[in-house]
Design an enzyme around this catalytic site. Structure first.
Site, PDB file in Angstrom:
ATOM      1  N   HIS A 293      -3.223  -4.397   6.594  1.00 48.55           N
ATOM      2  CA  HIS A 293      -2.135  -5.382   6.529  1.00 48.55           C
ATOM      3  C   HIS A 293      -2.374  -6.557   7.459  1.00 48.55           C
ATOM      4  CE1 HIS A 293       0.349  -2.269   4.397  1.00 48.55           C
ATOM      5  NE2 HIS A 293       0.356  -3.323   3.620  1.00 48.55           N
ATOM      6  N   GLU A 530      -0.293   3.082  -7.529  1.00 52.87           N
ATOM      7  CA  GLU A 530      -1.386   2.870  -6.571  1.00 52.87           C
ATOM      8  C   GLU A 530      -2.045   4.167  -6.120  1.00 52.87           C
ATOM      9  OE1 GLU A 530       0.301   0.529  -3.375  1.00 52.87           O
ATOM     10  OE2 GLU A 530       2.134   1.700  -3.327  1.00 52.87           O
ATOM     11  N   ASP A 554      -4.340   0.019  -2.418  1.00 55.06           N
ATOM     12  CA  ASP A 554      -4.216   1.469  -2.268  1.00 55.06           C
ATOM     13  C   ASP A 554      -4.911   2.203  -3.399  1.00 55.06           C
ATOM     14  OD1 ASP A 554      -2.907   2.070   0.160  1.00 55.06           O
ATOM     15  OD2 ASP A 554      -1.116   1.096  -0.633  1.00 55.06           O
ATOM     16  N   CYS A 601      -0.823  -6.723  -7.926  1.00 57.65           N
ATOM     17  CA  CYS A 601      -0.482  -7.420  -6.681  1.00 57.65           C
ATOM     18  C   CYS A 601      -1.373  -7.076  -5.497  1.00 57.65           C
ATOM     19  CB  CYS A 601       0.971  -7.164  -6.313  1.00 57.65           C
ATOM     20  SG  CYS A 601       1.295  -5.435  -6.042  1.00 57.65           S
TER      21      CYS A 601
HETATM   22  C1  PEP Z   1      -1.606  -2.536  -2.612  1.00 58.64           C
HETATM   23  O1  PEP Z   1      -1.702  -1.393  -2.185  1.00 58.64           O
HETATM   24  O2  PEP Z   1      -2.467  -3.071  -3.340  1.00 58.64           O
HETATM   25  C2  PEP Z   1      -0.424  -3.358  -2.310  1.00 58.64           C
HETATM   26  C3  PEP Z   1      -0.169  -4.456  -2.954  1.00 58.64           C
HETATM   27  O3  PEP Z   1       0.366  -2.983  -1.313  1.00 58.64           O
HETATM   28  P1  PEP Z   1      -0.073  -2.893   0.221  1.00 58.64           P
HETATM   29  O4  PEP Z   1      -1.329  -3.667   0.406  1.00 58.64           O
HETATM   30  O5  PEP Z   1       1.057  -3.439   1.012  1.00 58.64           O
HETATM   31  O6  PEP Z   1      -0.252  -1.410   0.430  1.00 58.64           O
HETATM   32 MG    MG Z   2       0.006  -0.375  -1.388  1.00 56.18          MG
END
Ligand code: PEP
Ligand code: MG
Length: 689
Positions: A293, A530, A554, A601
């Site tokens: 993150h 995910e 993920d 996403c």
């Molecule tokens: C992902 O896992 O691709 C996602 C969009 O969520 P995060 O990166 O916050 O886990």
């Molecule tokens: Mg995620």
């Protein structure tokens, strides 16, 4: 009284062993001997090793030595002689170890964003408060010193209370450690140096305490005597206490220094959320990976960042000069003048993408397929970017970033305000709020950390276990939905059972708000796909929700069993692995069959070449870092979806990530050479060359 000036000429400066020899010589005389730096006020008792070390006199430092007593001339002769013989060091010293602090040091890591920055190190540890440099007006220096003394007094009172308690609860034997802390707080070496620094550098007390504390610490870590070296952690502890007391009481300064490069072992998202990001120029961390993150935020904010630097943190001190070259995945500590000169020509902080007159709305491929481009946002500071980069609303709001401190949940009203302004920023296309995805790397309380956080009580599991937190968030979203277009997505759904449990709770809150006659609106509910179990049961989940969100970050992590934040396995984190592509293809197909939208996403959507593959796999709704939307838009508007489909199908038939990447390089190069120069295509990982 007699005095002489001299210069430190030995290669390694006045380090621990040299200082020990100096003490031995100085102690043979009755006179008091004081060393003073000519470039400042620092001075040391030549008969005390700790005192000498704190001079941090490296090669080339000019010193004055003052002797006072019956044998002052003899003493001066002896000391000057010792300096001229480079402290009689006969043993070969471990140069590497001691010269680290002054020699240029290059470390390779993983560049996770763009840009090059020259700045000053600001060390941050977990739990450390923000410390910025502020320039203090001449007239306020006195007040600043008093503020520091007050923090010292407060720290002393706290330590005395802690010591009393420790004595009662643990016995005298265990309380001695606080005696050491108290002694340290009373030591003029610390207090005087901080006060001098405040005046000399016209610095705020926090910065002065941090710089002096770091200097002392780095001196202690170089001491050979194990006992003395370990006192370093006591110093760190005391400095942390002082800083906490200072920042807790201190005024806010408007004119903060703007060249801070955050250096940390690991930056938690909560720490990032707490930082005043306007004053951070770059980030360098020991841990981290492309999709951690911290990396996502750094890219979102256009901050140059290098992660995976292993033991870089311990080599730095606050105030050290540093170059962060995110393009090459390299940091340079103590850059030489030549290096700085070279970089001055090339320094390029990430150029903000041209924000004016950007196109908005969906993009259409050459063969007429319409693809929506939405924005991923984490911090309210990014809301504005949604419109600036022409996003079709917000495809993913990582709401957990509202929780600036671990363990501290925002109230319903605070969340309501945040979601309402999110809805306003998102406009007609609306915004999708993800329920808190906490646990995993968000679980920053060391004591409560799980052995395998990514496989632990994360996301929907955390929410189902902490129902009150989830209820509060759901209520805030439902209420804010009355003011704008909002949807809700449940993170890390494992199967239909997770969906049903979460939806039951959401339904209960809808009923409750209805009974309370509150103003609210029902929202569409989506599932984040995910994890492999969700991919493999996607058709069933699709029947229970209004839309899918595909979290590729993920999905890669869980499909390939590769920790996304662990730089040691970053070579195995292969977004273009055929197993991942298959998972995406299967999920997209399940959504198409069930006639529900699927929004991709993960970071994959922000990478132009990968966005083309996603389009080829049938994904026509992508959500990404806002600043990257124009690039993805440009690429998608110059290709045919049919061609993308051809390439994607070939890739699906490959057996390994290497094969897929090879195909992508060849196919893209043959079909779209102007759109994809080699630098925009997957590189061959070093471990495979
Ligand atoms: C992902 O896992 O691709 C996602 C969009 O969520 P995060 O990166 O916050 O886990
Ligand atoms: Mg995620």
């Amino acid at each position: 009284m007699a005095e002489r000036t001299l210069q430190v000429t030995s290669r390694l400066g006045l380090h621990a062993r040299a200082a020990a020899n100096l003490v031995r010589v100085a102690s043979q005389f009755e006179s008091n001997l004081t060393l003073k730096r000519l470039d400042g006020n620092a001075e040391a008792d030549a008969k005390s090793i700790l005192s000498i070390l704190t001079l941090a006199a490296s090669r080339g430092t000019d010193l004055r030595i003052v002797a006072n007593g019956v044998d002052e001339e003899e003493a001066l002769d002896a000391v000057v002689g010792l300096f001229s013989r480079d402290f009689d060091e006969t043993e070969k010293v471990d140069g590497e170890k001691f010269s680290r602090a002054i020699k240029e040091l290059r470390c390779k890591g993983l560049g996770i964003s763009d840009g090059v920055v020259i700045g000053r190190v600001l060390r941050l540890q977990e739990g450390t408060r923000n410390v910025y440099r502020a320039e203090i007006a001449e007239a306020d220096l006195d007040r600043e010193q008093r503020r520091f003394r007050a923090a010292v007094r407060l720290s002393r009172r706290q330590l005395e209370a802690i010591k009393d308690r420790a004595e009662k609860e643990l016995g005298r034997g265990h309380a001695y450690i606080f005696d050491a802390h108290l002694l340290f707080l009373q030591d003029a070496k610390l207090t005087r140096d901080v006060e001098n620094y405040i005046v000399r550098e016209r610095s705020n007390a926090e910065w002065a305490a941090k710089v002096v504390g770091d200097r002392l610490l780095s001196i202690y870590t170089q001491i050979n005597d194990e006992y003395l070296r370990e006192r370093g952690s006591d110093i760190e502890d005391v400095i942390q206490r002082l800083l906490a007391n200072l920042t807790g009481e201190g005024p806010k300064y408007p004119n903060l220094s703007e060249d801070a490069v955050i250096v940390s072992t690991e930056l938690l998202p909560s720490t990032i959320a707490e930082l005043n990001l306007n004053h951070v120029k770059a980030i360098a961390t020991d841990a981290g990976g492309w999709t951690s993150h911290m990396a996502i935020i750094a890219r979102g904010l256009g901050l140059p960042a290098v992660v995976g630097l292993r033991d870089f943190y311990q080599r730095t001190r606050t105030g050290d000069s540093i170059i962060v070259d995110a393009r090459r995945g390299e940091v340079i500590l103590h850059p030489s003048r030549d290096t700085i000169e070279q970089y001055r020509f090339t320094v390029h902080e990430p150029v903000p993408t041209e924000r004016k007159n950007v196109e908005g709305g969906p993009v259409t491929t050459l063969d007429g397929v319409e693809i929506s481009l939405r924005a991923n946002v984490e911090l309210p500071a990014e809301f504005q970017a949604v419109n600036e980069f022409g996003a079709c609303g917000v495809g993913l709001f990582r709401s957990e970033f509202l929780l600036s401190r671990p363990g501290l949940m925002s109230s319903e009203q605070d969340q309501y305000e945040a979601y309402k302004s999110l809805a306003e920023a998102a406009g007609e296309y609306g915004a999708i709020v993800r329920l808190f995805d906490v646990g995993g790397e968000f679980g920053s309380d060391v004591k409560e950390r799980e052995r395998n956080p990514a496989l632990g009580l994360r996301a929907v599991r955390f929410n189902l276990r902490n129902k009150q937190i989830m209820r509060t968030q759901v209520r805030a979203i439902l209420r804010a939905a009355a003011a704008g277009q909002l949807s809700l997505v449940i993170p890390m759904i494992g199967d239909v059972a997770d969906v049903r449990l979460a939806k039951r709770l959401i339904d209960e809150e809808v009923e409750r708000l209805g009974a309370e006659k509150a103003t609210f609106a029902e929202v569409k509910i989506g599932a984040m796909i995910e994890v492999p179990s969700a991919v493999l049961t996607a058709e069933k989940i699709a029947r229970e929700v209004d839309f899918f969100e595909l979290g590729t970050n993920d999905l890669v992590q869980y499909t390939l069993a590769v920790d996304r934040s662990n730089d040691k396995v970053s070579d195995w984190f292969r977004t273009l692995h055929p197993a991942v592509l298959y998972g995406i293809s299967r999920t997209v197909q399940a959504a198409i069959d069930a006639k529900i939208p699927v929004i991709v996403c993960g970071e994959m959507a922000s990478t132009p070449a990968y966005a083309v593959l996603l389009a080829g796999l049938g994904a026509i709704d992508l959500s990404m870092i806002p600043a990257l939307i124009p690039r993805v838009r440009n690429v998608l508007s110059h290709i045919k979806a049919e061609d993308a489909r051809d390439v994607a199908l070939r890739c699906l038939s490959a057996a390994t990530a290497d094969e897929v990447e090879e195909m992508v390089r060849n196919e893209f190069n043959a079909r779209w050479p102007e759109l994809f120069p080699p630098s925009a295509l997957p590189k061959i990982p070093e471990s495979r060359t």
